[in-house]
Design a protein around this motif. Structure first.
Motif, PDB file in Angstrom:
ATOM      1  N   VAL A 224       0.862  -1.181   0.000  1.00  0.00           N
ATOM      2  CA  VAL A 224       0.000   0.000   0.000  1.00  0.00           C
ATOM      3  C   VAL A 224       0.899   1.232   0.000  1.00  0.00           C
ATOM      4  N   VAL A 225       0.634   2.149  -0.927  1.00  0.00           N
ATOM      5  CA  VAL A 225       1.418   3.380  -1.046  1.00  0.00           C
ATOM      6  C   VAL A 225       0.465   4.563  -0.979  1.00  0.00           C
ATOM      7  N   PRO A 226       0.712   5.495  -0.043  1.00  0.00           N
ATOM      8  CA  PRO A 226      -0.189   6.640   0.108  1.00  0.00           C
ATOM      9  C   PRO A 226      -0.082   7.627  -1.048  1.00  0.00           C
ATOM     10  N   LEU A 227      -1.171   8.360  -1.239  1.00  0.00           N
ATOM     11  CA  LEU A 227      -1.279   9.350  -2.304  1.00  0.00           C
ATOM     12  C   LEU A 227      -1.466  10.713  -1.629  1.00  0.00           C
ATOM     13  N   PHE A 228      -0.549  11.615  -1.903  1.00  0.00           N
ATOM     14  CA  PHE A 228      -0.564  12.928  -1.244  1.00  0.00           C
ATOM     15  C   PHE A 228      -0.925  14.031  -2.231  1.00  0.00           C
ATOM     16  N   VAL A 229      -1.778  14.951  -1.792  1.00  0.00           N
ATOM     17  CA  VAL A 229      -2.065  16.177  -2.535  1.00  0.00           C
ATOM     18  C   VAL A 229      -1.769  17.336  -1.591  1.00  0.00           C
ATOM     19  N   ASN A 230      -0.832  18.190  -1.995  1.00  0.00           N
ATOM     20  CA  ASN A 230      -0.415  19.323  -1.155  1.00  0.00           C
ATOM     21  C   ASN A 230      -0.041  18.879   0.255  1.00  0.00           C
ATOM     22  N   GLY A 231       0.674  17.759   0.348  1.00  0.00           N
ATOM     23  CA  GLY A 231       1.149  17.274   1.635  1.00  0.00           C
ATOM     24  C   GLY A 231       0.132  16.513   2.460  1.00  0.00           C
ATOM     25  N   GLU A 232      -1.109  16.418   1.984  1.00  0.00           N
ATOM     26  CA  GLU A 232      -2.151  15.704   2.734  1.00  0.00           C
ATOM     27  C   GLU A 232      -2.389  14.329   2.123  1.00  0.00           C
ATOM     28  N   ASN A 233      -2.457  13.323   2.977  1.00  0.00           N
ATOM     29  CA  ASN A 233      -2.746  11.958   2.540  1.00  0.00           C
ATOM     30  C   ASN A 233      -4.235  11.883   2.188  1.00  0.00           C
ATOM     31  N   VAL A 234      -4.539  11.781   0.893  1.00  0.00           N
ATOM     32  CA  VAL A 234      -5.932  11.774   0.439  1.00  0.00           C
ATOM     33  C   VAL A 234      -6.392  10.395  -0.033  1.00  0.00           C
ATOM     34  N   GLY A 235      -5.456   9.463  -0.104  1.00  0.00           N
ATOM     35  CA  GLY A 235      -5.819   8.141  -0.591  1.00  0.00           C
ATOM     36  C   GLY A 235      -4.601   7.261  -0.713  1.00  0.00           C
ATOM     37  N   GLN A 236      -4.772   6.184  -1.472  1.00  0.00           N
ATOM     38  CA  GLN A 236      -3.674   5.230  -1.615  1.00  0.00           C
ATOM     39  C   GLN A 236      -3.964   4.261  -2.749  1.00  0.00           C
ATOM     40  N   ILE A 237      -2.889   3.656  -3.218  1.00  0.00           N
ATOM     41  CA  ILE A 237      -3.030   2.532  -4.133  1.00  0.00           C
ATOM     42  C   ILE A 237      -2.734   1.282  -3.319  1.00  0.00           C
ATOM     43  N   ASP A 238      -3.546   0.272  -3.517  1.00  0.00           N
ATOM     44  CA  ASP A 238      -3.465  -0.976  -2.748  1.00  0.00           C
ATOM     45  C   ASP A 238      -3.335  -2.117  -3.744  1.00  0.00           C
ATOM     46  N   ILE A 239      -2.329  -2.967  -3.540  1.00  0.00           N
ATOM     47  CA  ILE A 239      -2.129  -4.103  -4.421  1.00  0.00           C
ATOM     48  C   ILE A 239      -1.974  -5.361  -3.590  1.00  0.00           C
ATOM     49  N   ASP A 240      -2.775  -6.361  -3.933  1.00  0.00           N
ATOM     50  CA  ASP A 240      -2.673  -7.682  -3.317  1.00  0.00           C
ATOM     51  C   ASP A 240      -2.011  -8.620  -4.314  1.00  0.00           C
ATOM     52  N   SER A 241      -1.245  -9.556  -3.784  1.00  0.00           N
ATOM     53  CA  SER A 241      -0.595 -10.551  -4.626  1.00  0.00           C
ATOM     54  C   SER A 241      -0.863 -11.940  -4.073  1.00  0.00           C
ATOM     55  N   ASN A 242      -1.085 -12.886  -4.981  1.00  0.00           N
ATOM     56  CA  ASN A 242      -1.245 -14.281  -4.596  1.00  0.00           C
ATOM     57  C   ASN A 242       0.113 -14.990  -4.523  1.00  0.00           C
ATOM     58  N   THR A 243       1.175 -14.227  -4.745  1.00  0.00           N
ATOM     59  CA  THR A 243       2.549 -14.733  -4.693  1.00  0.00           C
ATOM     60  C   THR A 243       3.177 -14.298  -3.370  1.00  0.00           C
ATOM     61  N   PRO A 244       3.787 -15.196  -2.615  1.00  0.00           N
ATOM     62  CA  PRO A 244       4.443 -14.788  -1.366  1.00  0.00           C
ATOM     63  C   PRO A 244       5.641 -13.870  -1.635  1.00  0.00           C
ATOM     64  N   ASP A 245       5.720 -12.780  -0.872  1.00  0.00           N
ATOM     65  CA  ASP A 245       6.859 -11.861  -0.865  1.00  0.00           C
ATOM     66  C   ASP A 245       7.345 -11.425  -2.253  1.00  0.00           C
ATOM     67  N   PRO A 246       6.455 -10.906  -3.120  1.00  0.00           N
ATOM     68  CA  PRO A 246       6.882 -10.542  -4.475  1.00  0.00           C
ATOM     69  C   PRO A 246       7.371  -9.104  -4.625  1.00  0.00           C
ATOM     70  N   PHE A 247       7.055  -8.237  -3.659  1.00  0.00           N
ATOM     71  CA  PHE A 247       7.267  -6.807  -3.851  1.00  0.00           C
ATOM     72  C   PHE A 247       8.695  -6.398  -3.520  1.00  0.00           C
ATOM     73  N   THR A 248       9.250  -5.549  -4.389  1.00  0.00           N
ATOM     74  CA  THR A 248      10.620  -5.068  -4.230  1.00  0.00           C
ATOM     75  C   THR A 248      10.617  -3.550  -4.123  1.00  0.00           C
ATOM     76  N   GLU A 249      11.799  -2.996  -3.958  1.00  0.00           N
ATOM     77  CA  GLU A 249      11.912  -1.544  -3.931  1.00  0.00           C
ATOM     78  C   GLU A 249      11.468  -0.953  -5.271  1.00  0.00           C
TER      79      GLU A 249
END
Length: 152
Positions: A109-134
């Motif tokens: 999950v990565v937050p989405l900021f507008v003018n420094g305020e957290n207004v939302g986020q993108i959320d991604i689920d994976s059926n693969t264990p530990d797939p996410f990297t930098e």
């Protein structure tokens, strides 16, 4: 496939002023779902008015009952409070995880900021264990920055 190779497509989708914001966000979700094999649910959550909760926006994947998430609850709710990226390599090891599907193994999950305020986020689920990297983290920050330009 390099995630950065998707950046021009994300920009093209978001710059299409013939479509509504929700249509553009849905198209971004579809692009990520189709092009990244381990992205199995891709969606946006946004702050629900003045309430301390998130409301589900456009998404691609299995239907979810989690259309409203209180701040602090689950991974998305925690990001709404912390304002920081959250990578969960193994959802089974998370105490405050809200299960959407038994097939989900990891989440980012990565937050989405507008003018420094957290207004939302993108959320991604994976059926693969530990797939996410930098690389995923930086790419999704980029996606959120591009979406923020439309919301500013």
């Amino acid at each position: 496939m390099s995630l950065s190779s998707l950046k021009p497509q994300v920009e093209t989708i978001l710059s299409n002023s013939d479509k509504t914001l929700d249509e553009r966000l849905l198209s971004v979700c579809q692009l990520l779902d189709q092009e990244v094999s381990y992205y199995n649910w891709v969606g946006f959550y946004f702050k629900n008015g003045d309430k301390n909760e998130l409301k589900l926006g456009p998404y691609v994947g299995e239907p979810t009952d989690h259309t409203i998430i209180p701040f602090g609850k689950g991974i998305c709710g925690q990001v709404a409070v912390s304002n920081e990226n959250f990578i969960v390599p193994d959802v089974a090891a998370q105490d405050n995880y809200i299960a959407c599907s038994i097939t989900v193994k990891a989440e980012i999950v990565v937050p989405l900021f507008v003018n420094g305020e957290n207004v939302g986020q993108i959320d991604i689920d994976s059926n693969t264990p530990d797939p996410f990297t930098e690389e995923d983290e930086r790419f999704l920050e980029y996606v959120c920055e591009q979406v923020a330009k439309l919301l500013a």
